[in-house]
Design a protein around this motif. Structure first.
Motif, PDB file in Angstrom:
ATOM      1  N   UNK A 170      -9.739  35.601 -43.550  1.00  0.00           N
ATOM      2  CA  UNK A 170      -9.495  36.147 -42.208  1.00  0.00           C
ATOM      3  C   UNK A 170      -8.046  36.590 -42.065  1.00  0.00           C
ATOM      4  N   UNK A 171      -7.103  35.785 -42.581  1.00  0.00           N
ATOM      5  CA  UNK A 171      -5.687  36.149 -42.477  1.00  0.00           C
ATOM      6  C   UNK A 171      -5.387  37.441 -43.229  1.00  0.00           C
ATOM      7  N   UNK A 200      -9.254  44.143 -40.805  1.00  0.00           N
ATOM      8  CA  UNK A 200      -9.819  44.383 -39.482  1.00  0.00           C
ATOM      9  C   UNK A 200      -9.345  43.304 -38.517  1.00  0.00           C
ATOM     10  N   UNK A 201      -9.292  43.646 -37.243  1.00  0.00           N
ATOM     11  CA  UNK A 201      -8.840  42.700 -36.223  1.00  0.00           C
ATOM     12  C   UNK A 201      -9.884  41.611 -36.028  1.00  0.00           C
ATOM     13  N   UNK A 202      -9.451  40.363 -36.073  1.00  0.00           N
ATOM     14  CA  UNK A 202     -10.325  39.214 -35.858  1.00  0.00           C
ATOM     15  C   UNK A 202      -9.686  38.326 -34.797  1.00  0.00           C
ATOM     16  N   UNK A 222     -13.188  46.946 -35.854  1.00  0.00           N
ATOM     17  CA  UNK A 222     -12.772  47.948 -36.839  1.00  0.00           C
ATOM     18  C   UNK A 222     -12.258  49.162 -36.084  1.00  0.00           C
ATOM     19  N   UNK A 223     -11.026  49.537 -36.328  1.00  0.00           N
ATOM     20  CA  UNK A 223     -10.426  50.692 -35.658  1.00  0.00           C
ATOM     21  C   UNK A 223     -11.051  51.978 -36.211  1.00  0.00           C
ATOM     22  N   UNK A 227      -4.034  41.405 -38.574  1.00  0.00           N
ATOM     23  CA  UNK A 227      -4.551  42.760 -38.362  1.00  0.00           C
ATOM     24  C   UNK A 227      -4.760  43.033 -36.868  1.00  0.00           C
ATOM     25  N   UNK A 228      -5.093  42.015 -36.087  1.00  0.00           N
ATOM     26  CA  UNK A 228      -5.238  42.185 -34.637  1.00  0.00           C
ATOM     27  C   UNK A 228      -3.927  42.702 -34.037  1.00  0.00           C
TER      28      UNK A 228
END
Length: 679
Positions: free
Chosen positions: A338-339, A343-345, A442-443, A360-361
């Protein structure tokens, strides 16, 4: 033999037995004391190793933490140099530097003259091992190097990541001989014990001699962080007084109680005391994490029951701790993933309060962790989404189901961005109680912009092309009706070319629709995919022979797959140089994939066109394709989760192969996003 003799024999037997027991017990105890001494020295070595590992791990984590400081990634800037100065001032490191990804040192903070620092800045350090290892994504601790001052120095290097890629390395120099680490460790183990620490190459980093330095017990341990060896030494003379005092006490006590408790003591030992050793050994094994150890105590029925219960406890601990270790490993892997995710989490509690965001967030939204944690996702609300969207979202996830939709959010700087958002509830074990929610964004802003451009360009192109071609086609038809035979033939060619260009525009529209709308995949019978296209092409080209062979099976594909099959069949007939073109369609099933192959006897498809389609080769300036038909087929097949390949037919012609996944019984509708990556 009379009673007296029996009694004497009994006394002699008791004396012999007890004397032997004294000797054996003394030797065993002496060995136990020596073993305990060795164990204590070994335990000290483990403690020293653990303390050194903990300190080195702390320094490694310090470097990793500072790599997340945004200023550290601004190569050559004043803020980067200030960040390094703060790093040296606020940590135990004596110096620090940043080396960019290309190997150039961009900043340094160390106790060096200013001229020396300026000379080092800008030099190439790409050959340095610590930089190379950190650029590979690991936090690397170098071997100790002896500095000009005589101190040993290690370099701890960590990768600096920005935007999901490594842009350089942060390198911290740490002095090992400053009297902070080793002297405090030597003081903690006492002056009787000697401590020697060696690097991997055998270099002695630290050494203190034991007191006295004779008849030594030695224990070694290896640091997990660096592989250095720790050697603890202590003289066995420290245990001799204990052995001597114990021996004197044993003999004195034995003389007093020899006649009174000899027989009773022996009986009691045989029945009750000897079972303690295996039981203690079992507990020692559990303490050493040797779970699953079994013991056999023997003796009275009570001891047998104790042994059985111990074995049950050991087996239960083994199973429980194995599950705990597996879960911890899985959690560590998940945390690292996750780190490092691009993608933003973010994770919220059941009320929507944000409890965690990954790096990423922050990169996507512009909100760092301090800004986001404690807030709700309303922080990102753009005002573009209707209330019904959020009502349906919360109703879905609170019902324990997943949510996957696109959303328009607002960044910290006020810019809008499009995201594909997936939200899932977090539950504990197999329970139904929801403890929170995890969201992944996901952007897709750039993709949305490209889709909009495609739609606008496609609409303008088709409109203008259709209007202009209609005018040209109408004029050509008028010329054909009134001109002589030669001019009429030229007019026919103009009409034909107009029709081809209009068809090209229609194919372009279909491709744009597929790329932008991304139709849903579904289960389709092969008979349907082939039936109508084969019948249509046969009616349009009665001179051609089209045969179909294969089972009736369902595949996962877009509804437009029927258009792709018609395009392939039409191309095979129209581009054939035979008077009676022959086309064969075969269907085969292999390992969960359906292979549809269209074979013809016409000229080969140009090599350049095949390489561009299949291998993604760059289009050369002088290349002119035969049209958009194969491109239409390519996009339909790939967006359906399939593959398209080209092969030679024997003795001549082409074999175009399409492979699609077999449909399961429960397949109804599948998003075609699963078959392609965001680009």
């Amino acid at each position: 033999m009379n009673t007296r003799q029996l009694f004497l024999l009994g006394l002699v037997a008791v004396a012999v037995v007890l004397s032997g027991s004294i000797l054996v017990g003394f030797q065993l105890y002496k060995g136990t004391v020596a073993d305990r001494h060795e164990s204590e020295v070994s335990h000290t070595a483990d403690q020293v190793r653990s303390e050194l590992d903990a300190r080195l791990a702390g320094h490694r984590q310090t470097v990793e933490l500072w790599t997340t400081t945004p200023a550290v990634a601004r190569h050559g800037s004043a803020s980067q140099r200030a960040a390094l100065v703060s790093f040296v001032d606020e940590t135990a490191f004596a110096g620090a530097s940043v080396i960019a990804a290309n190997g150039t040192m961009t900043a340094i903070a160390a106790g060096l003259p200013a001229e020396r620092r300026r000379n080092l800045t800008g030099q190439d350090f790409s050959e340095r091992t610590y930089h190379q290892r950190a650029m590979q994504g690991e936090t690397y601790v170098s071997a100790p190097v002896e500095a000009e001052s005589g101190n040993y120095v290690i370099t701890i290097s960590a990768p600096i990541r920005r935007g999901g890629r490594i842009v350089g390395t942060l390198n911290g120099a740490f002095h090992l001989s400053d009297g902070v680490i080793f002297e405090s460790i030597a003081a903690s183990v006492g002056e009787r014990k000697g401590v020697t620490i060696r690097a991997n190459d055998g270099t002695v980093i630290y050494h203190s001699a034991p007191t006295p330095e004779t008849d030594l017990t030695v224990a070694n341990a290896t640091l997990r962080e660096t592989g250095w060896s720790v050697s603890i030494r202590e003289s066995r003379s420290v245990i001799r007084p204990t052995i001597q005092r114990t021996t004197t006490l044993q003999f004195g006590s034995l003389i007093v109680v020899l006649c009174s408790i000899g027989a009773v003591g022996w009986w009691n030992y045989r029945r009750n005391l000897q079972q303690i050793d295996p039981l203690l050994d079992g507990f020692d094994a559990l303490e050493a994490h040797e779970y699953g150890t079994t013991i056999d105590v023997g003796g009275a029925p009570e001891w047998e029951r104790i042994g059985e219960k111990f074995n049950e406890l050991s087996h239960t601990l083994e199973q429980y701790l194995t599950r705990i270790e597996r879960r911890e490993r899985a959690l560590r892997r998940f945390s690292r993933a996750v780190e490092a995710a691009g993608n933003a989490v973010f994770i919220t509690d059941t009320d929507g309060t944000i409890e965690y965001v990954n790096p990423a967030f922050s990169e996507i939204t512009g909100y760092d962790r301090l800004d986001a944690v404690g807030e709700t996702p309303n922080l990102l609300d753009s005002g573009e989404m209707p209330d019904e969207y959020f009502e349906e979202l919360w109703a879905t996830i609170r019902a324990g189901e997943g949510w996957e939709e696109e959303i328009v959010n607002r960044r910290a700087n006020g810019d809008l961005y499009h995201a594909k958002q997936t939200i899932a509830p977090i539950t504990e074990g197999d329970g139904d109680e929801i403890e929170g929610f995890v969201a992944v964004q996901i952007d897709i802003t750039e993709r949305k912009e490209r889709e909009r451009h495609l739609q606008v360009l496609g609409r303008v192109l088709r409109h203008n092309l259709r209007n202009e071609m209609s005018v040209i086609q109408g004029r050509a038809q008028a010329i054909r009706a009134e001109a002589n035979e030669a001019v009429a033939a030229d007019a026919d060619r103009i009409v034909e070319r107009c029709e081809r260009l209009l068809k090209l525009g229609d194919q372009e529209r279909k491709i744009v629709d597929i790329l932008v709308e991304n139709p849903e995949r579904t289960a389709l019978p092969v008979d349907t995919l082939l039936g109508r296209p084969v019948a249509t092409v046969r009616d349009a080209h009665p001179e051609a022979t089209i045969t179909v062979d294969g089972p009736d099976i369902d595949v996962i594909a877009m509804p437009q797959m029927e258009t792709a099959m018609k395009e392939l069949l039409t191309n095979a007939v129209v581009h054939s140089d035979q008077s009676t073109p022959e086309v064969t369609v075969t269907v085969r099933v292999d390992d969960g994939r359906v292979r549809i192959e269209v074979a013809d006897d016409g000229p080969r498809i140009p090599e350049m066109e095949r390489r561009i389609l299949v291998r993604g080769q760059e289009i050369e300036p002088l290349f002119h394709g035969s049209g958009l038909g194969l491109w239409l087929v390519y996009w339909i097949v790939t967006r359906s989760g399939g593959t398209l390949t080209f092969h030679e037919n024997e003795p001549r012609g082409n074999r175009i192969r399409i492979e699609l996944p077999v449909a399961d019984t429960g397949d109804k509708g599948i998003s075609s996003d699963n078959s392609s990556r965001e680009t």
